[in-house]
Design a protein around this motif. Sequence first.
Motif, PDB file in Angstrom:
ATOM      1  N   ASN A   1      80.670  60.520  70.938  1.00 60.82           N
ATOM      2  CA  ASN A   1      81.906  61.062  71.814  1.00 60.82           C
ATOM      3  C   ASN A   1      82.106  60.208  72.782  1.00 60.82           C
ATOM      4  N   THR A   2      81.383  58.634  71.775  1.00 59.52           N
ATOM      5  CA  THR A   2      82.066  57.166  71.577  1.00 59.52           C
ATOM      6  C   THR A   2      82.416  56.319  71.021  1.00 59.52           C
ATOM      7  N   PRO A   3      83.377  55.888  70.918  1.00 63.16           N
ATOM      8  CA  PRO A   3      84.344  55.002  70.208  1.00 63.16           C
ATOM      9  C   PRO A   3      83.218  54.383  69.418  1.00 63.16           C
ATOM     10  N   THR A   4      82.002  54.198  68.981  1.00 63.61           N
ATOM     11  CA  THR A   4      81.077  53.339  68.585  1.00 63.61           C
ATOM     12  C   THR A   4      79.544  53.939  68.422  1.00 63.61           C
ATOM     13  N   PRO A   5      79.506  55.214  67.355  1.00 58.59           N
ATOM     14  CA  PRO A   5      78.202  55.990  67.484  1.00 58.59           C
ATOM     15  C   PRO A   5      77.567  55.861  66.614  1.00 58.59           C
ATOM     16  N   VAL A   6      76.242  55.854  66.466  1.00 56.02           N
ATOM     17  CA  VAL A   6      75.005  55.671  65.376  1.00 56.02           C
ATOM     18  C   VAL A   6      75.187  56.088  64.347  1.00 56.02           C
ATOM     19  N   ILE A   7      75.129  56.301  63.029  1.00 62.57           N
ATOM     20  CA  ILE A   7      74.973  57.309  61.916  1.00 62.57           C
ATOM     21  C   ILE A   7      73.741  56.705  61.104  1.00 62.57           C
ATOM     22  N   ASP A   8      73.800  57.328  60.654  1.00 66.12           N
ATOM     23  CA  ASP A   8      72.414  57.578  59.019  1.00 66.12           C
ATOM     24  C   ASP A   8      72.033  58.003  57.832  1.00 66.12           C
ATOM     25  N   GLN A   9      73.590  58.418  57.477  1.00 69.36           N
ATOM     26  CA  GLN A   9      74.171  59.046  56.130  1.00 69.36           C
ATOM     27  C   GLN A   9      75.452  58.500  55.718  1.00 69.36           C
ATOM     28  N   PRO A  10      75.253  58.321  54.112  1.00 67.64           N
ATOM     29  CA  PRO A  10      76.731  58.469  53.975  1.00 67.64           C
ATOM     30  C   PRO A  10      78.306  59.482  54.426  1.00 67.64           C
ATOM     31  N   GLY A  11      79.187  58.853  54.162  1.00 66.64           N
ATOM     32  CA  GLY A  11      79.915  60.298  53.773  1.00 66.64           C
ATOM     33  C   GLY A  11      81.214  60.061  54.713  1.00 66.64           C
TER      34      GLY A  11
ATOM     35  N   ILE B   1      86.195  49.795  60.080  1.00 60.35           N
ATOM     36  CA  ILE B   1      86.441  49.405  58.613  1.00 60.35           C
ATOM     37  C   ILE B   1      85.210  50.522  57.844  1.00 60.35           C
ATOM     38  N   ALA B   2      85.476  50.642  56.910  1.00 63.88           N
ATOM     39  CA  ALA B   2      84.469  51.012  55.901  1.00 63.88           C
ATOM     40  C   ALA B   2      83.032  49.750  55.951  1.00 63.88           C
ATOM     41  N   MET B   3      81.957  50.738  55.814  1.00 60.63           N
ATOM     42  CA  MET B   3      80.467  50.145  55.828  1.00 60.63           C
ATOM     43  C   MET B   3      80.048  50.954  54.714  1.00 60.63           C
ATOM     44  N   THR B   4      78.856  50.557  54.954  1.00 65.65           N
ATOM     45  CA  THR B   4      77.972  50.451  53.698  1.00 65.65           C
ATOM     46  C   THR B   4      76.132  50.672  54.202  1.00 65.65           C
ATOM     47  N   LEU B   5      76.090  51.388  53.869  1.00 61.39           N
ATOM     48  CA  LEU B   5      74.200  51.891  54.875  1.00 61.39           C
ATOM     49  C   LEU B   5      73.816  51.438  53.725  1.00 61.39           C
ATOM     50  N   THR B   6      72.216  50.646  53.659  1.00 59.26           N
ATOM     51  CA  THR B   6      71.524  50.129  52.709  1.00 59.26           C
ATOM     52  C   THR B   6      70.076  50.155  53.554  1.00 59.26           C
ATOM     53  N   CYS B   7      69.340  49.610  52.696  1.00 56.08           N
ATOM     54  CA  CYS B   7      68.176  49.766  52.998  1.00 56.08           C
ATOM     55  C   CYS B   7      67.212  48.692  54.411  1.00 56.08           C
ATOM     56  N   GLU B   8      67.901  47.770  54.304  1.00 56.61           N
ATOM     57  CA  GLU B   8      67.908  46.686  55.580  1.00 56.61           C
ATOM     58  C   GLU B   8      68.284  47.328  56.428  1.00 56.61           C
ATOM     59  N   PHE B   9      69.662  48.509  56.717  1.00 52.59           N
ATOM     60  CA  PHE B   9      70.649  48.605  57.508  1.00 52.59           C
ATOM     61  C   PHE B   9      70.741  50.470  57.039  1.00 52.59           C
ATOM     62  N   PRO B  10      69.679  50.719  57.640  1.00 54.86           N
ATOM     63  CA  PRO B  10      69.584  52.354  57.495  1.00 54.86           C
ATOM     64  C   PRO B  10      70.435  53.471  58.760  1.00 54.86           C
ATOM     65  N   GLU B  11      70.468  52.148  59.506  1.00 54.70           N
ATOM     66  CA  GLU B  11      71.258  52.604  60.115  1.00 54.70           C
ATOM     67  C   GLU B  11      72.289  52.315  60.829  1.00 54.70           C
ATOM     68  N   LEU B  12      73.953  52.587  60.763  1.00 51.58           N
ATOM     69  CA  LEU B  12      75.304  51.521  61.292  1.00 51.58           C
ATOM     70  C   LEU B  12      76.030  52.040  62.925  1.00 51.58           C
ATOM     71  N   THR B  13      76.106  51.206  63.418  1.00 52.70           N
ATOM     72  CA  THR B  13      77.280  52.092  64.276  1.00 52.70           C
ATOM     73  C   THR B  13      78.994  51.557  63.754  1.00 52.70           C
ATOM     74  N   LEU B  14      79.425  52.786  64.042  1.00 53.39           N
ATOM     75  CA  LEU B  14      80.722  52.877  63.609  1.00 53.39           C
ATOM     76  C   LEU B  14      81.682  52.182  64.404  1.00 53.39           C
ATOM     77  N   GLN B  15      82.341  51.326  64.303  1.00 50.27           N
ATOM     78  CA  GLN B  15      83.870  50.022  64.795  1.00 50.27           C
ATOM     79  C   GLN B  15      84.822  50.851  65.584  1.00 50.27           C
ATOM     80  N   GLY B  16      84.544  52.613  65.831  1.00 49.94           N
ATOM     81  CA  GLY B  16      85.945  52.692  66.292  1.00 49.94           C
ATOM     82  C   GLY B  16      86.821  52.172  67.575  1.00 49.94           C
ATOM     83  N   SER B  17      88.399  52.138  67.617  1.00 54.28           N
ATOM     84  CA  SER B  17      88.518  52.540  68.523  1.00 54.28           C
ATOM     85  C   SER B  17      89.931  52.931  69.323  1.00 54.28           C
TER      86      SER B  17
END
Length: 461
Positions: free
Chosen positions: A168-178, A131-147
């Motif tokens: 190279n996993t289903p759930t990478p950690v990211i810190d930039q929008p795009g 699902i699409a998510m949003t980076l915020t000041c509270e959550f500057p990093e997100l874990t994508l929920q790939g499957s």
Amino acid sequence: PGNTNEIIVTDPGTYTLLVTNVNNGCTAEQSVEISQDVTLPEATIANPETITCANNTVTLDGSGSSFGAGYDIQWSSTNGNFVSGTGGLNPVVNEPGTYNLLITNLANGCTEEASVVVDENTELPEANAGIAMTLTCEFPELTLQGSGSTGPEFEYQWSGPGIVSGGNTPTPVIDQPGTYDLLVTNLTNSCTATSSVTIDQDIQAPVADAGTTAELSCTLTSLTLDGSGSSSGPQYAYLWTTVNGNILSGEDTPAPTINAPGTYTLVVTNLNNGCTSESEVVITEDDDLPEVNIAQAAPITCVVDEVTLDGSASVSGPNFQYLWTTNNGNIVSGANTPNPVVNAPGTYLLTITNLQTSCSNSESVVVDDQTALPAVEAGTSDALTCAQTSLSLDGNGSAAGANYTYQWTGPGIVSGETSLTPVVNAPGTYQLLVTNTLTGCTNTDEVIVPEDVVLPSVNIA
């Protein structure tokens, strides 16, 4: 039939033709040897490769078959597809299906056929970038929920602008929008599937405005800070803090009440994204209190029954108001001047008010009570007699010290009239006056000196 000059034979062997002249009975014969050529050609196809996503064409291998000028090669298929090479033993195909090879021996017309099945493994793996998510000041990093497809034969690979870890996993950690692309590869058939997810970013900081500086004074002892210029709405939280002032109430509102000078910090938090902003305001104080200075007061004594208090060293001028008050003394006059007259011991409070700022300051002075009477004791006395014609009085029970004087009065003071033990030689009443020279207070006591001079009766017969 065998009685004609032509016959059809189906087996190899020696065939003899006997011809008879029916007119004369003469015969003649001749034999012919019929041989047989039924040798079949070789038709064989090796096991083919499987059509996959990485290998979308397969070359069939009929090289083990008969081949040459004496042979005809014919490939056919009802459910496959030839790309090229059908005239040879290695045609190229690009569809799964059954492929047939027919080899004909042109010399004897014999044929041989071989078939082979080309399989296909092009099943795509599953890929879901989440699902699409949003980076915020509270959550500057997100874990994508790939499957996607799971198992050791599947490989994951993410691409995007800000992969921190787990690419190279289903759930990478990211810190930039795009946009982030997930590629899932089936390692057994090289088939891939992709999926994308867009990550937004909300790091819009709220506005924090602590307002303009203000000043506390003697009349304005508390005030309300003004954070109304800050972002407002239910999604915003406010927190005021100070290290050197004092917040009375409302620290979690835009308008707290404070009662001390200092630096006040407002932190505004956007509850939707956790972003914060802060602003400071300095509150000053006009605490220039008027100076009050009272000289030490003289005491009330037995000779000084009025004292003038001295506050003249205090601040003075038309902007200052004087007020003397007391709870246990008495002000005779001048209660609104620097120098009032009082006539009773007690504590006197001088309050000076700056009429321009309403600031007041006070100081007190104590007027001592020094009207206590000195102790006096004239003592007792023996009687004067014919044998004791003088004696010393005893005032030693009186107050003693350098600040005390003594004065005896009476009918027969011989000496020591200013001491505690005067010598007297006459009967009568003697008075002792004790004076405290510091306070002027006096006290008296009396003693009676009796006399016994009755002569004895003398009678001579």
